[in-house]
Design a protein around this motif. Structure first.
Motif, mmCIF file in Angstrom:
data_model
loop_
_atom_site.group_PDB
_atom_site.id
_atom_site.type_symbol
_atom_site.label_atom_id
_atom_site.label_comp_id
_atom_site.label_asym_id
_atom_site.label_seq_id
_atom_site.Cartn_x
_atom_site.Cartn_y
_atom_site.Cartn_z
ATOM 1 N N ASP A 245 34.653 -11.936 -50.921
ATOM 2 C CA ASP A 245 34.117 -13.283 -51.104
ATOM 3 C C ASP A 245 33.642 -13.523 -52.534
ATOM 4 O O ASP A 245 33.704 -12.643 -53.395
ATOM 5 N N LYS A 246 33.148 -14.737 -52.772
ATOM 6 C CA LYS A 246 32.743 -15.147 -54.117
ATOM 7 C C LYS A 246 31.566 -14.335 -54.648
ATOM 8 O O LYS A 246 31.319 -14.306 -55.857
ATOM 9 N N ASP A 247 30.821 -13.684 -53.759
ATOM 10 C CA ASP A 247 29.705 -12.839 -54.172
ATOM 11 C C ASP A 247 30.116 -11.388 -54.362
ATOM 12 O O ASP A 247 29.282 -10.536 -54.675
ATOM 13 N N GLY A 248 31.394 -11.091 -54.143
ATOM 14 C CA GLY A 248 31.888 -9.726 -54.317
ATOM 15 C C GLY A 248 31.695 -8.831 -53.114
ATOM 16 O O GLY A 248 31.659 -7.607 -53.249
ATOM 17 N N SER A 249 31.624 -9.413 -51.924
ATOM 18 C CA SER A 249 31.395 -8.641 -50.704
ATOM 19 C C SER A 249 32.621 -8.644 -49.809
ATOM 20 O O SER A 249 33.336 -9.649 -49.717
ATOM 21 N N LEU A 250 32.841 -7.519 -49.150
ATOM 22 C CA LEU A 250 33.940 -7.375 -48.206
ATOM 23 C C LEU A 250 33.378 -7.020 -46.839
ATOM 24 O O LEU A 250 32.626 -6.047 -46.708
ATOM 25 N N ASN A 251 33.703 -7.813 -45.825
ATOM 26 C CA ASN A 251 33.345 -7.511 -44.443
ATOM 27 C C ASN A 251 34.455 -6.642 -43.872
ATOM 28 O O ASN A 251 35.606 -7.071 -43.774
ATOM 29 N N TYR A 252 34.128 -5.405 -43.505
ATOM 30 C CA TYR A 252 35.173 -4.452 -43.146
ATOM 31 C C TYR A 252 35.958 -4.888 -41.913
ATOM 32 O O TYR A 252 37.185 -4.741 -41.860
ATOM 33 N N GLY A 253 35.278 -5.444 -40.924
ATOM 34 C CA GLY A 253 35.975 -5.902 -39.727
ATOM 35 C C GLY A 253 36.984 -6.990 -40.044
ATOM 36 O O GLY A 253 38.096 -7.018 -39.498
ATOM 37 N N ARG A 254 36.625 -7.890 -40.939
ATOM 38 C CA ARG A 254 37.544 -8.971 -41.310
ATOM 39 C C ARG A 254 38.674 -8.444 -42.204
ATOM 40 O O ARG A 254 39.787 -8.983 -42.172
ATOM 41 N N TYR A 255 38.406 -7.412 -42.973
ATOM 42 C CA TYR A 255 39.476 -6.748 -43.729
ATOM 43 C C TYR A 255 40.513 -6.154 -42.769
ATOM 44 O O TYR A 255 41.721 -6.267 -43.002
ATOM 45 N N LEU A 256 40.051 -5.552 -41.677
ATOM 46 C CA LEU A 256 40.984 -5.024 -40.687
ATOM 47 C C LEU A 256 41.802 -6.151 -40.057
ATOM 48 O O LEU A 256 42.997 -5.983 -39.780
ATOM 49 N N GLN A 257 41.169 -7.304 -39.832
ATOM 50 C CA GLN A 257 41.912 -8.463 -39.348
ATOM 51 C C GLN A 257 43.012 -8.852 -40.342
ATOM 52 O O GLN A 257 44.116 -9.231 -39.941
ATOM 53 N N ALA A 258 42.688 -8.787 -41.626
ATOM 54 C CA ALA A 258 43.664 -9.137 -42.655
ATOM 55 C C ALA A 258 44.856 -8.183 -42.629
ATOM 56 O O ALA A 258 46.011 -8.611 -42.757
ATOM 57 N N LEU A 259 44.595 -6.895 -42.463
ATOM 58 C CA LEU A 259 45.683 -5.933 -42.360
ATOM 59 C C LEU A 259 46.559 -6.246 -41.152
ATOM 60 O O LEU A 259 47.788 -6.156 -41.215
ATOM 61 N N ASP A 260 45.929 -6.605 -40.039
ATOM 62 C CA ASP A 260 46.678 -6.953 -38.842
ATOM 63 C C ASP A 260 47.556 -8.179 -39.102
ATOM 64 O O ASP A 260 48.709 -8.248 -38.647
ATOM 65 N N TYR A 261 47.016 -9.143 -39.845
ATOM 66 C CA TYR A 261 47.772 -10.351 -40.192
ATOM 67 C C TYR A 261 49.012 -9.996 -41.008
ATOM 68 O O TYR A 261 50.111 -10.490 -40.755
ATOM 69 N N VAL A 262 48.851 -9.121 -41.982
ATOM 70 C CA VAL A 262 49.985 -8.701 -42.806
ATOM 71 C C VAL A 262 51.003 -7.943 -41.960
ATOM 72 O O VAL A 262 52.220 -8.144 -42.089
ATOM 73 N N ALA A 263 50.517 -7.068 -41.075
ATOM 74 C CA ALA A 263 51.424 -6.318 -40.207
ATOM 75 C C ALA A 263 52.255 -7.249 -39.335
ATOM 76 O O ALA A 263 53.425 -6.980 -39.040
#
Length: 415
Positions: A245-263
């Protein structure tokens, strides 16, 4: 490369040893090759007390594959992963009326509940839930990218020439950039509106307040349009998948969602760029599973990291030794990249190790940033060179990294 046993890993308890860091700066107080001071990053990992990642059992996952999507995998729900998530929410609300499903895929759900991990762990061993993980947020500190103030007339930077990039060719595949977003208004970026997506609530994938993702995108494929810079694979489509995000933070659960989206959406010939790493004892089972799904279709390129450490990618048999993930995931179709300078020397900040596949330029790299162009250094900048090369076809190498600290010099990938 060695492969992991997914079933064994899924049963492992994930133990975080270190902290995530974005792979574009050095962690030591030292001078980089350009002579500018590089300071340690301020970073931390903080658990989110009321958020959890519930991994479904294979029985539930298989039921969705056959459209028999119910939470316990025994009844037809008529739809797919949404039905499973809704059923999960219904059951959780019997115990906590405020329980909410924040996100879901065919393999896991991200939930918010006051029940606590111990209470949720009672679901383990059932026909429904295989694992429960505490969700967390990773905070990165980004240093400002040094702006380029010279002529905007098109030129090919030294690093693009070094790898044989910059020549236009028709490429049907796309690059997936999981990062801070990509500036979709930049005239040098062929932004892919159709598949770009944000996994940061309230923020769009086409805006990049940090500049990191846009810089990576330009290295991969800045247009050959008579202005600015040219990328390794000019004009290639860039799909921005925003996870920071704009503050430089990554939510790990949502990152896993992103990987699933790419897959789900990646196609043959596509290449995924991941320019962040972590130090941990064990790989994350869900992350590993999703990476394996992606490489069934596409290639993945990962920055080695900037702590001048060994990635320990070949030391998975040694207990309690932190490795650099995802850089240490040694599997077919996943490439880890170290950084070199203009003289093919290992960059002073770059991680190294026998698990590294290629070295690419990563020092004083000029590329696109929101509103213009700028310089940055790091393995974050090295990785996208290989992304561009893979998109163009087979990667070649006619030279090797000098002063490689592991004693086995990495090949320098070229076109």
């Amino acid at each position: 490369m060695n492969s992991y046993n997914p079933m064994a890993i899924r049963l492992a308890i994930v133990l975080w040893f270190g902290l995530f860091f974005i792979s574009c700066k050095n962690e030591k107080n030292e001078k980089n090759e350009s002579g500018s001071e590089v300071f340690p990053e301020e970073k931390f990992v903080q658990s989110i007390p009321d958020e959890f990642i519930l991994r479904y059992t294979d029985k539930v996952v298989d039921s969705m594959d056959t459209n028999k999507a119910n939470f316990d995998g025994t009844e037809r729900a008529g739809t797919n992963k949404r039905a499973v998530a809704n059923k999960l929410a219904t059951e959780l609300r019997k115990l906590d009326s405020k329980a909410t499903v924040l996100g879901f895929t065919e393999r896991f759900a991200l939930i918010k509940t006051g029940l606590g991990k111990n209470a949720l762990s009672s679901l383990l061993g059932s026909s429904r839930i295989q694992s429960v993980q505490q969700n967390y947020v990773i905070k990165f500190k980004f240093e400002e990218i040094r702006k380029f103030t010279g002529s905007t007339k098109e030129h090919i930077p030294w690093n693009i020439l070094r790898v044989g990039g910059g020549r236009y060719s028709v490429i049907n595949a796309r690059a997936w950039v999981l990062d801070t977003g990509v500036d979709q208004t930049h005239k040098d970026i062929n932004y892919d509106v159709s598949y770009s997506a944000s996994f940061v609530p309230g923020e769009v994938a086409g805006r990049d307040s940090k500049g990191h993702g846009t810089h990576i995108a330009g290295i991969i494929g800045a247009r050959a349009n008579g202005e600015g810079v040219v990328g390794v694979a000019p004009n290639v489509r860039i799909s921005s998948v925003k996870v920071i995000d704009k503050d430089g933070s990554l939510n790990y659960g949502r990152y896993l969602q992103a990987l699933d989206y790419v897959a789900l959406h990646a196609e043959s010939g596509d290449v995924v760029n991941l320019s962040f790493v972590s130090n941990q004892i064990e790989p994350n089972a869900i992350e590993l599973e999703l990476l394996e799904l992606i490489v069934g279709k596409a290639s993945i390129v990962i920055a080695a990291g900037n702590a001048t450490n060994n990635t320990n990618g070949v030391r998975q048999d040694i207990n309690d030794v932190p490795k650099v993930f995802p850089a240490a995931y040694n599997m077919q179709g996943v490439y880890t990249v170290s950084a070199c300078d203009k003289n093919d020397q290992l960059a002073s900040f770059s991680n190294y190790g026998l698990g590294v596949d290629y070295a690419e330029p990563g020092v004083e790299i000029l590329s696109t940033v929101p509103g213009g162009y700028g310089y940055d250094s790091g393995t974050s900048m090295a990785a996208p060179h290989l992304v561009g090369l893979l998109l163009k076809g087979n990667v070649k190498s006619n030279s090797f990294l000098k002063s490689d600290l592991d004693g086995q010099p990495d090949p320098i990938g070229t076109n």
